[in-house]
Design a protein around this motif. Structure first.
Motif, PDB file in Angstrom:
ATOM      1  N   PRO A 126     -28.063  53.377  -1.889  1.00 47.95           N
ATOM      2  CA  PRO A 126     -27.994  54.038  -3.055  1.00 47.95           C
ATOM      3  C   PRO A 126     -26.769  54.860  -3.387  1.00 47.95           C
ATOM      4  O   PRO A 126     -26.499  55.617  -2.395  1.00 47.95           O
ATOM      5  N   SER A 127     -25.950  54.764  -4.567  1.00 47.78           N
ATOM      6  CA  SER A 127     -25.141  55.835  -4.560  1.00 47.78           C
ATOM      7  C   SER A 127     -25.130  56.574  -5.933  1.00 47.78           C
ATOM      8  O   SER A 127     -25.714  56.226  -7.110  1.00 47.78           O
ATOM      9  N   ALA A 159     -23.039  55.331  -8.886  1.00 53.67           N
ATOM     10  CA  ALA A 159     -23.282  54.086  -9.694  1.00 53.67           C
ATOM     11  C   ALA A 159     -24.402  54.207 -10.883  1.00 53.67           C
ATOM     12  O   ALA A 159     -25.173  55.152 -10.979  1.00 53.67           O
ATOM     13  N   MET A 160     -23.973  53.371 -11.912  1.00 54.89           N
ATOM     14  CA  MET A 160     -24.951  53.493 -12.794  1.00 54.89           C
ATOM     15  C   MET A 160     -26.143  52.789 -12.725  1.00 54.89           C
ATOM     16  O   MET A 160     -27.206  52.956 -13.425  1.00 54.89           O
ATOM     17  N   LEU A 161     -26.051  51.717 -11.865  1.00 53.58           N
ATOM     18  CA  LEU A 161     -27.378  50.854 -11.647  1.00 53.58           C
ATOM     19  C   LEU A 161     -27.568  50.913 -10.036  1.00 53.58           C
ATOM     20  O   LEU A 161     -26.681  50.856  -9.386  1.00 53.58           O
ATOM     21  N   ASP A 162     -28.906  50.696  -9.822  1.00 57.92           N
ATOM     22  CA  ASP A 162     -29.291  50.444  -8.455  1.00 57.92           C
ATOM     23  C   ASP A 162     -29.473  48.976  -8.174  1.00 57.92           C
ATOM     24  O   ASP A 162     -29.674  48.825  -6.895  1.00 57.92           O
ATOM     25  N   GLY A 163     -29.267  48.113  -9.057  1.00 55.98           N
ATOM     26  CA  GLY A 163     -29.489  46.628  -8.752  1.00 55.98           C
ATOM     27  C   GLY A 163     -29.690  45.841 -10.156  1.00 55.98           C
ATOM     28  O   GLY A 163     -29.764  46.690 -11.056  1.00 55.98           O
ATOM     29  N   SER A 169     -25.526  45.148  -8.083  1.00 58.89           N
ATOM     30  CA  SER A 169     -25.878  45.475  -6.866  1.00 58.89           C
ATOM     31  C   SER A 169     -24.322  46.204  -5.903  1.00 58.89           C
ATOM     32  O   SER A 169     -24.895  46.654  -4.922  1.00 58.89           O
ATOM     33  N   ARG A 170     -23.418  46.154  -6.522  1.00 59.01           N
ATOM     34  CA  ARG A 170     -22.290  46.523  -6.012  1.00 59.01           C
ATOM     35  C   ARG A 170     -22.251  48.347  -5.827  1.00 59.01           C
ATOM     36  O   ARG A 170     -22.708  48.883  -6.781  1.00 59.01           O
ATOM     37  N   PRO A 171     -21.935  48.949  -4.692  1.00 58.81           N
ATOM     38  CA  PRO A 171     -21.961  50.349  -4.526  1.00 58.81           C
ATOM     39  C   PRO A 171     -21.138  51.010  -5.695  1.00 58.81           C
ATOM     40  O   PRO A 171     -19.978  50.245  -5.901  1.00 58.81           O
TER      41      PRO A 171
END
Length: 185
Positions: free
Chosen positions: A28-29, A32-36, A133-135
């Motif tokens: 998790p970053s 990031a806007m999304l975690d997956g 799912s990209r960091p």
């Protein structure tokens, strides 16, 4: 406010839920806007949320306490679901994007997932889930499906369809010249 018996019910999936089609970022970053991404197989929230909770518990550990969704994207709106003996509260928010689900738990656990509609084609869904799912991704959930599938996932044109494929892939015919059949020898 008077609550109905249905509002107080805990819905339980009576059959084995399908395996969740879920892809999470490796780590998790905070940027990031999304975690997956999550691609449910239907619009039945009881079955799909049971599947999602089971998968998230296995992959991230911890307990899932609450799930927030947009009601227009689902067939029914249960307020509580039972998963593996635990009760997960479900909140329905019209202000939430239809393409977003927010999952929370203890110790500041929060997972934001892009929801890919069940009727989405495999190629588009795979590209969207990879993008989410990209960091450090910075794409909002509502904009994820505007990401085109990779060129390798597009079907190949059949013989004789090359002109039509060219037209739909951004090329165009010159207006003064029509395609001609190859000369016979």
């Amino acid at each position: 406010m008077i609550r109905s018996a249905e509002d107080r019910m805990t819905w339980v999936c009576t059959r084995e839920p399908p395996a969740a089609r879920l892809r999470l970022a490796d780590s998790p970053s905070s940027r990031a806007m999304l975690d997956g991404g999550w691609w449910p197989t239907s619009r039945d929230p009881v079955v799909e949320l049971c599947s999602l909770v089971t998968a998230l518990t296995a992959q991230r550990g911890g307990v899932i306490e609450r799930i927030m969704l947009q009601p227009a994207a689902w067939d029914s709106h249960p307020r509580r679901i039972g998963v593996d003996g635990a009760v997960v509260r479900v909140g329905w928010f019209t202000t939430l994007e239809a393409a977003l689900v927010i999952v929370t738990g203890p110790r500041n656990l929060r997972i934001d997932l892009a929801v890919i509609a069940p009727e989405t084609t495999y190629a588009v869904a795979a590209a969207a889930m990879l993008a989410t799912s990209r960091p450090a991704n910075t794409t909002r959930a509502a904009d994820i499906l505007s990401i085109p599938p990779s060129p390798s996932s597009r079907p190949l044109a059949r013989h004789g369809d090359d002109v039509a494929a060219w037209e739909t892939e951004g090329g165009h015919l010159q207006p003064d010249r029509q395609p001609t059949a190859p000369a016979r020898t």
